[in-house]
Design a protein around this motif. Structure first.
Motif, PDB file in Angstrom:
ATOM      1  N   HIS A 366       0.823  -1.219   0.000  1.00 60.28           N
ATOM      2  CA  HIS A 366       0.000   0.000   0.000  1.00 60.28           C
ATOM      3  C   HIS A 366       0.851   1.261   0.000  1.00 60.28           C
ATOM      4  CE1 HIS A 366      -3.295  -2.626   0.865  1.00 60.28           C
ATOM      5  NE2 HIS A 366      -2.838  -2.960   2.044  1.00 60.28           N
ATOM      6  N   PHE A 367       2.029   1.179   0.648  1.00 60.96           N
ATOM      7  CA  PHE A 367       2.816   2.405   0.870  1.00 60.96           C
ATOM      8  C   PHE A 367       4.228   2.183   0.323  1.00 60.96           C
ATOM      9  CE2 PHE A 367      -0.439   2.028   4.245  1.00 60.96           C
ATOM     10  CZ  PHE A 367      -1.197   3.147   3.931  1.00 60.96           C
ATOM     11  N   SER A 368       5.245   2.274   1.202  1.00 63.74           N
ATOM     12  CA  SER A 368       6.628   2.180   0.714  1.00 63.74           C
ATOM     13  C   SER A 368       7.345   0.953   1.270  1.00 63.74           C
ATOM     14  CB  SER A 368       7.395   3.457   1.083  1.00 63.74           C
ATOM     15  OG  SER A 368       7.514   3.543   2.493  1.00 63.74           O
ATOM     16  N   LEU A 369       6.577  -0.032   1.688  1.00 61.53           N
ATOM     17  CA  LEU A 369       7.142  -1.274   2.233  1.00 61.53           C
ATOM     18  C   LEU A 369       6.805  -2.442   1.308  1.00 61.53           C
ATOM     19  CD1 LEU A 369       8.388  -2.972   4.623  1.00 61.53           C
ATOM     20  CD2 LEU A 369       6.049  -3.182   5.470  1.00 61.53           C
ATOM     21  N   VAL A 370       7.822  -3.234   0.956  1.00 61.32           N
ATOM     22  CA  VAL A 370       7.592  -4.439   0.141  1.00 61.32           C
ATOM     23  C   VAL A 370       7.999  -5.664   0.962  1.00 61.32           C
ATOM     24  CG1 VAL A 370       8.059  -5.597  -2.044  1.00 61.32           C
ATOM     25  CG2 VAL A 370       8.152  -3.085  -1.923  1.00 61.32           C
ATOM     26  N   CYS A 371       7.085  -6.631   1.089  1.00 58.19           N
ATOM     27  CA  CYS A 371       7.369  -7.898   1.775  1.00 58.19           C
ATOM     28  C   CYS A 371       7.517  -8.971   0.709  1.00 58.19           C
ATOM     29  CB  CYS A 371       6.233  -8.267   2.720  1.00 58.19           C
ATOM     30  SG  CYS A 371       6.074  -7.116   4.093  1.00 58.19           S
ATOM     31  N   PHE A 372       8.591  -9.735   0.764  1.00 57.01           N
ATOM     32  CA  PHE A 372       8.874 -10.691  -0.301  1.00 57.01           C
ATOM     33  C   PHE A 372       9.763 -11.797   0.239  1.00 57.01           C
ATOM     34  CE2 PHE A 372      13.324  -9.470  -1.150  1.00 57.01           C
ATOM     35  CZ  PHE A 372      13.389  -8.294  -0.410  1.00 57.01           C
ATOM     36  N   ARG A 373       9.896 -12.853  -0.525  1.00 61.46           N
ATOM     37  CA  ARG A 373      10.809 -13.929  -0.126  1.00 61.46           C
ATOM     38  C   ARG A 373      11.285 -14.673  -1.351  1.00 61.46           C
ATOM     39  NH1 ARG A 373       9.086 -19.060   1.308  1.00 61.46           N
ATOM     40  NH2 ARG A 373      10.109 -18.909   3.333  1.00 61.46           N
ATOM     41  N   ARG A 374      12.350 -15.394  -1.144  1.00 64.81           N
ATOM     42  CA  ARG A 374      12.870 -16.254  -2.193  1.00 64.81           C
ATOM     43  C   ARG A 374      12.214 -17.608  -2.000  1.00 64.81           C
ATOM     44  NH1 ARG A 374      15.684 -17.016  -6.397  1.00 64.81           N
ATOM     45  NH2 ARG A 374      17.292 -18.616  -6.473  1.00 64.81           N
ATOM     46  N   ASP A 375      11.843 -18.258  -3.093  1.00 57.16           N
ATOM     47  CA  ASP A 375      11.252 -19.592  -2.957  1.00 57.16           C
ATOM     48  C   ASP A 375      12.253 -20.480  -2.225  1.00 57.16           C
ATOM     49  OD1 ASP A 375       9.239 -18.488  -4.366  1.00 57.16           O
ATOM     50  OD2 ASP A 375       9.575 -19.617  -6.222  1.00 57.16           O
ATOM     51  N   GLY A 376      11.724 -21.358  -1.378  1.00 62.54           N
ATOM     52  CA  GLY A 376      12.608 -22.205  -0.568  1.00 62.54           C
ATOM     53  C   GLY A 376      12.233 -22.056   0.890  1.00 62.54           C
ATOM     54  N   GLY A 377      13.052 -22.629   1.762  1.00 64.77           N
ATOM     55  CA  GLY A 377      12.707 -22.675   3.183  1.00 64.77           C
ATOM     56  C   GLY A 377      13.048 -21.395   3.923  1.00 64.77           C
ATOM     57  N   ASP A 378      12.591 -21.375   5.198  1.00 65.40           N
ATOM     58  CA  ASP A 378      12.885 -20.215   6.055  1.00 65.40           C
ATOM     59  C   ASP A 378      14.389 -20.047   6.256  1.00 65.40           C
ATOM     60  OD1 ASP A 378      10.232 -19.788   6.266  1.00 65.40           O
ATOM     61  OD2 ASP A 378      10.052 -20.366   8.372  1.00 65.40           O
ATOM     62  N   GLU A 379      15.091 -21.193   6.425  1.00 62.66           N
ATOM     63  CA  GLU A 379      16.536 -21.113   6.706  1.00 62.66           C
ATOM     64  C   GLU A 379      17.247 -20.437   5.542  1.00 62.66           C
ATOM     65  OE1 GLU A 379      14.923 -24.134   6.660  1.00 62.66           O
ATOM     66  OE2 GLU A 379      14.419 -23.951   8.788  1.00 62.66           O
ATOM     67  N   GLU A 380      16.791 -20.771   4.330  1.00 66.12           N
ATOM     68  CA  GLU A 380      17.431 -20.192   3.146  1.00 66.12           C
ATOM     69  C   GLU A 380      17.230 -18.671   3.105  1.00 66.12           C
ATOM     70  OE1 GLU A 380      16.181 -22.538  -0.160  1.00 66.12           O
ATOM     71  OE2 GLU A 380      17.087 -21.122  -1.582  1.00 66.12           O
TER      72      GLU A 380
END
Ligand code: PLP
Length: 435
Positions: A366-380
């Motif tokens: 909505h604003f100036s924050l982007v939440c994202f991740r790389r495919d794979g596990g949490d440890e990665e």
């Protein structure tokens, strides 16, 4: 004090050249815990030292322990800016050293605070009348709001909030011995109004721009519910509130004008140096019911209510001066230009993540924050974030959404340019490939 001017000039020169060179430092401090303490003398000096010695130790001893919040490559938590007008105003604030315990102790402090908060109210598109005062932090504002709510409905002991509400609400409820009732969030991480139960509640805390993902609770619906039950509605817009300076972003704030109180942090996304948190309320009399306590030595004949009657502290810093400096020297247009650029850059980064196979955007932006991740596990993803931050080139942080470890890129530094955001994406992809 003959060296005051020379020392002052040296300190200003230090800050100016620091801000020019800030991109050169590793953004996240690399010191081990205890290293700074070990480099400092264990006791204060017996004999006076020159101020120049302090500037030398700032460079040699402290700088390795500085995480560079002023860096345009700082993208962690909520990125902030200590803007130049506010930096200079801090010098004036200390020079005047006002202690705003009551109106007559500094009429200028109180009246500038009232006027500046009214300017801010107008910039945010909030209605008149709203009583405004400045708190040190949003956390203190939460204590103010919940104490007023409790005083207004002393028979009710529950505070309702979402599972993504900032921990300052939990802490305020704990301090005030109120019980917390947490409401689950929907797929956008916003509070689910259908699961809100206001029985025995004195307050509901809604958030516009949650800390994890900048989610927006359905404030209009929640305002209908709290109004019907006589429950205090506090809107925590500590980070995102600044966005309401831009009319095209105001739809995210629909309903907040009906809140009993609102918190917005100019020290987060409105270019004001730490600390400065704006607190607005439609119910100043309830704030006074909770906080007004005027001892004999502070009784006066003037017919003025001092700002200390609306919250916990007695002495106030002259924080209004740095907010005044910020609002004047940027102007509405200047503020809007930077906020819009931050939103544009966040949208650009989001588009790069979406276009790249193997990466996922994890929350609506909505604003100036982007939440994202790389495919794979949490440890990665955790290892990726460590490598990115260890590089010193940029600094990002993480959260947990829907059970997953998620990376956050928050844009909020006034000096952040497209090249800085591009660098963050390049470093992320480089380190992901090297994992
Ligand atoms: N509320 C929200 C939504 C936040 O994101 C934060 C901090 O990031 C706070 C409250 C606490 O802010 P402060 O450090 O001013 O107490």
């Amino acid at each position: 004090m003959s060296s005051f001017r020379d020392d002052g000039a040296a300190a200003l020169e230090w800050v100016a050249s620091y801000l020019e060179r800030v991109r050169e430092y590793p953004v996240l401090s690399t010191v081990e815990p205890g290293r700074i303490r070990a480099a400092l003398p264990p006791a204060a000096p017996e004999a006076p030292e020159p101020f120049a010695a302090l500037l030398r130790d700032l460079d040699e001893v402290l700088m390795p322990g500085i995480t560079h919040w002023q860096s345009p490559r700082y993208f962690a938590y909520f990125a902030t800016t200590g803007g130049e007008p506010g930096i200079l105003a801090e010098l004036l604030i200390a020079g005047l050293n006002q202690v705003g315990i009551l109106w007559r102790a500094s009429p200028a402090l109180q009246e500038l605070e009232e006027v500046t908060l009214d300017w801010l109210r107008q910039l945010l598109g909030l209605p008149d009348p709203l009583h405004g005062h400045i708190e040190d932090t949003a956390s203190s504002g939460l204590v103010t709001a919940l104490a007023a709510a409790r005083a207004a409905r002393p028979e009710r002991r529950v505070v309702v909030c979402s599972e993504h509400t900032h921990s300052s609400t939990t802490k305020a409820a704990r301090l005030l011995e109120l019980e917390l009732r947490t409401v689950p969030a929907d797929g956008t991480h916003a509070m689910r109004p259908d699961l809100v139960d206001l029985s025995n509640a004195c307050a509901l805390v809604a958030t516009v721009g949650t800390t994890s993902s900048a989610a927006v609770d359905p404030v209009s619906l929640l305002a209908d519910m709290t109004a019907a039950e006589g429950v205090w509605l506090h809107v925590d817009a500590a980070y995102a509130g600044a966005a309401a300076v831009c009319p095209e972003l105001r739809h995210h704030f629909a309903g907040w004008e009906r809140a009993d109180s609102i918190g917005v942090n100019p020290h987060k996304w409105l270019f004001t140096p730490m600390d400065c948190s704006a607190f607005f309320s439609r119910r100043p009399d309830d704030l006074r019911r909770a906080f007004s306590l005027v001892p004999e030595y502070l009784r006066v004949s003037e017919d003025v209510v001092s700002l200390s009657e609306y919250a916990s502290p007695l002495g106030r810093r002259f924080r209004a001066l740095k907010l005044w400096a910020t609002l004047r020297c940027y102007g509405r247009e200047g503020l809007q230009a930077i906020l819009r650029e931050h939103v544009r850059l966040a949208a650009l980064f989001e588009s790069w993540v979406r276009a790249e196979p193997g990466w996922t955007v994890c929350a609506p932006r909505h604003f100036s924050l982007v939440c994202f991740r790389r495919d794979g596990g949490d440890e990665e993803n955790e290892a990726l974030l460590r490598r990115v931050n260890d590089s010193g080139e940029v600094f990002l942080s993480h959260t947990r959404l829907d059970g997953h470890y998620v990376l956050r890129l928050a844009i909020g530094n006034a000096r952040t340019a497209e090249e800085d955001v591009r660098l963050a994406w390049d470093v992320l992809r480089r380190e992901a490939a090297a994992l």
